[in-house]
Every structure is written in C-alpha cells, then in structure tokens.
Design a protein around this motif. Structure first.
Motif, PDB file in Angstrom:
ATOM      1  N   THR A  28       0.844  -1.203   0.000  1.00 54.56           N
ATOM      2  CA  THR A  28       0.000   0.000   0.000  1.00 54.56           C
ATOM      3  C   THR A  28       0.879   1.253   0.000  1.00 54.56           C
ATOM      4  OG1 THR A  28      -1.819  -1.113   1.100  1.00 54.56           O
ATOM      5  CG2 THR A  28      -1.713   1.273   1.385  1.00 54.56           C
ATOM      6  N   SER A  30       2.166   5.110  -2.228  1.00 55.33           N
ATOM      7  CA  SER A  30       2.488   5.608  -3.562  1.00 55.33           C
ATOM      8  C   SER A  30       3.573   4.775  -4.246  1.00 55.33           C
ATOM      9  CB  SER A  30       2.906   7.077  -3.478  1.00 55.33           C
ATOM     10  OG  SER A  30       3.983   7.234  -2.579  1.00 55.33           O
ATOM     11  N   THR A  31       4.538   4.247  -3.487  1.00 54.76           N
ATOM     12  CA  THR A  31       5.592   3.427  -4.100  1.00 54.76           C
ATOM     13  C   THR A  31       5.018   2.080  -4.530  1.00 54.76           C
ATOM     14  OG1 THR A  31       6.998   4.425  -2.401  1.00 54.76           O
ATOM     15  CG2 THR A  31       8.021   2.794  -3.827  1.00 54.76           C
ATOM     16  N   GLY A  81       5.962  -0.739   0.165  1.00 55.22           N
ATOM     17  CA  GLY A  81       6.771   0.427   0.517  1.00 55.22           C
ATOM     18  C   GLY A  81       7.052   0.479   2.009  1.00 55.22           C
ATOM     19  N   ASP A  83       7.949   3.608   5.367  1.00 57.25           N
ATOM     20  CA  ASP A  83       8.163   5.004   5.751  1.00 57.25           C
ATOM     21  C   ASP A  83       9.617   5.247   6.121  1.00 57.25           C
ATOM     22  OD1 ASP A  83       5.367   5.887   5.548  1.00 57.25           O
ATOM     23  OD2 ASP A  83       5.086   4.322   7.032  1.00 57.25           O
ATOM     24  N   LYS A  93       6.517   1.158   9.152  1.00 62.22           N
ATOM     25  CA  LYS A  93       5.446   1.191   8.159  1.00 62.22           C
ATOM     26  C   LYS A  93       4.162   1.660   8.832  1.00 62.22           C
ATOM     27  CE  LYS A  93       4.739  -2.028   5.214  1.00 62.22           C
ATOM     28  NZ  LYS A  93       4.389  -0.966   4.248  1.00 62.22           N
ATOM     29  N   GLY A  94       3.164   1.951   7.982  1.00 68.07           N
ATOM     30  CA  GLY A  94       1.869   2.325   8.538  1.00 68.07           C
ATOM     31  C   GLY A  94       1.490   3.766   8.317  1.00 68.07           C
ATOM     32  N   ALA A  98      -2.206   1.206   6.855  1.00 71.91           N
ATOM     33  CA  ALA A  98      -2.516  -0.163   6.397  1.00 71.91           C
ATOM     34  C   ALA A  98      -1.637  -1.207   7.083  1.00 71.91           C
ATOM     35  CB  ALA A  98      -2.348  -0.245   4.885  1.00 71.91           C
ATOM     36  N   GLU A 102      -0.923  -5.188   6.083  1.00 73.01           N
ATOM     37  CA  GLU A 102       0.419  -5.343   5.503  1.00 73.01           C
ATOM     38  C   GLU A 102       1.206  -6.403   6.287  1.00 73.01           C
ATOM     39  OE1 GLU A 102       1.067  -0.840   3.706  1.00 73.01           O
ATOM     40  OE2 GLU A 102       1.682  -1.251   5.742  1.00 73.01           O
ATOM     41  N   LYS A 120      14.111   7.439   2.287  1.00 69.23           N
ATOM     42  CA  LYS A 120      13.545   6.544   3.309  1.00 69.23           C
ATOM     43  C   LYS A 120      14.626   5.727   4.031  1.00 69.23           C
ATOM     44  CE  LYS A 120       9.145   7.301   2.144  1.00 69.23           C
ATOM     45  NZ  LYS A 120       8.410   6.419   1.262  1.00 69.23           N
TER      46      LYS A 120
END
Ligand SMILES: O=C(CO)[C@H](O)[C@H](O)COP(=O)(O)O
Length: 226
Positions: A28, A30-31, A81, A83, A93-94, A98, A102, A120
């Motif tokens: 989930t 943009s990447t 992807g 963060d 992540k998150g 999601a 994930e 990142k």
C-alpha cells in the motif's frame, strides 16, 4: 531525480521479480502503487493479495486478478513500501494506515521486498512517527497506556491520528496512534512493550521481515540485504 521518479524506478525493478503463476502480495502507498502498475503492465498470469482497500481497487482497475489472504495457503512474493528503512532492513510502516493487513500479508509471504525512494533509508529508525493500530473500543484508555510506555522509553505521548473529516479509521475499523520519537534506540524492546498492551492490534515496526530492499537513487536502483 525526484522522489517520485525514484519510487517509480524501485517499483518497476520489483515488478521484474514476479514470475508467472505466483501469488503476489500487493503493498500500500504511492511506491507500492508504482509496483502494481508495472506488474499489471507485464500481463502475467498471477494473483494479487492486496494489503488495503485502496490497493485492491487500483489492482482491480488495472485488471490484476485478486485473492484474499484467506483464499491462499501462502504468498510467493510481497512487494511493499515503507516510511523508513533502518539497519538490518528494520522498517517503520503504517504511514498509510494499512500496517495490520500489511504485516499479516508479509508474515504469510515466502519473500518480502521493500521498495522506496532514497530518503527513506536512514541510519536510525524514528524520525517518522511510529504508527500503532489500536482497537476503537476504549481507545482513549489504550492511548494513556501507550503514553506510559512512551514515557518509559523517554518518548512523548503518542497522538491519535486525525484527518480533515475526523479520526482516521483503518480498513479493519481500528484507530491509529502515532508515536513521535526522533530516534528509537531499542526497536525490539519497544515492539514487545507495545504488543503487550491490551487494545493494541499491532504497530508499524517490521523487524526481521524484509528479505531485500530495492531503493531508487539518482545512480539507479540499489539492492540492500539485511
Ligand atoms: O506503510 C505504508 C502504508 O501503511 C506505506 O508503505 C508507507 O506509508 C510508504 O508510503 P509511500 O510509498 O507512499 O511513501
């Protein structure tokens, strides 16, 4: 090269890892969306297991046949992807709310590849606030328990995630608390402490889950191993 161009390059590189017949976890954000687009363009005979309603609707639009996690015994490859990507491919992540789906999809996968733009990749996790998914029922109480844990780790109290239209609610009907830190000195200890709180469904620390990272940089896509 812009961050978006780096994301696109990493997504396209990851799509080349997919082989016909695979069950593929679809991340989930943009990447991950670049990966889904590149995968759809290859027109392979694969099934995708989406990690969010947003990804499911993108994949459907692009004609990728979908399965749910319940439908499959295991997933051959998940691409998603992050963060932040820290030492040993530890991840936060998150950011897209999601993290629970994930993590469930990642844990059911034989191989997990994280894709990202160069910004990142960090030396220490924690500049990006750590998302924590909490059951909605009684969440202000859980939020106070999280503040106690944050204090034990010398961190400020986590904040309930809000959007323009009010509290952010995840696909699973839960809420998100974001724990800002600056630097997480002991990710494994923090992960264990958060998981022990009743009402916490999961958190965005993905430790020992990524098998490989494909990072878009100005010099091309760089592969990192844990
Ligand atoms: O964990 C996620 C969603 O829950 C995303 O993978 C993460 O937020 C990265 O997003 P983007 O690729 O848009 O920068």
């Amino acid at each position: 090269m812009s961050a978006d161009a780096q994301k696109k390059a990493s997504g396209e590189a990851a799509a080349l890892l997919v082989e016909p017949g695979m069950v593929v976890g679809l991340g989930t954000g943009s990447t991950a969306a670049w990966f889904v687009k590149a995968l759809a363009a290859r027109k392979l005979d694969v099934r995708g297991v989406p990690t969010s309603e947003a990804t499911a609707s993108l994949a459907r639009e692009l004609g990728i046949p979908l399965a749910t996690l319940d439908d499959v015994m295991s997933i051959d490859l998940t691409v998603d992807g992050a963060d932040e990507i820290g030492p040993g491919l530890s991840l936060i992540k998150g950011g897209g709310a999601a993290l629970l789906r994930e993590k469930l999809v990642w844990e059911a996968s034989k191989r997990c590849v994280v894709i990202a733009d160069a910004a990142k990749h960090v030396k220490v996790l924690g500049k990006f606030p750590l998302p924590i998914e909490v059951v909605r029922f009684g969440h202000p109480h859980t939020g106070r328990r999280l503040a106690d844990i944050a204090a034990e780790f010398d961190l400020p109290p986590p904040r309930l995630r809000m959007a323009d239209r009010g509290i952010v609610v995840t696909d699973g009907g839960n809420v998100i608390y974001d724990m800002a830190s600056g630097a997480i000195a002991e990710p494994a200890a923090l992960a264990a402490a958060l998981k022990a709180v009743t009402g916490v469904v999961d958190h965005g620390l993905f430790l020992d889950l990524a098998d490989e990272a494909l990072i878009g940089t100005d010099e091309g896509v760089v592969k990192l191993l844990p």
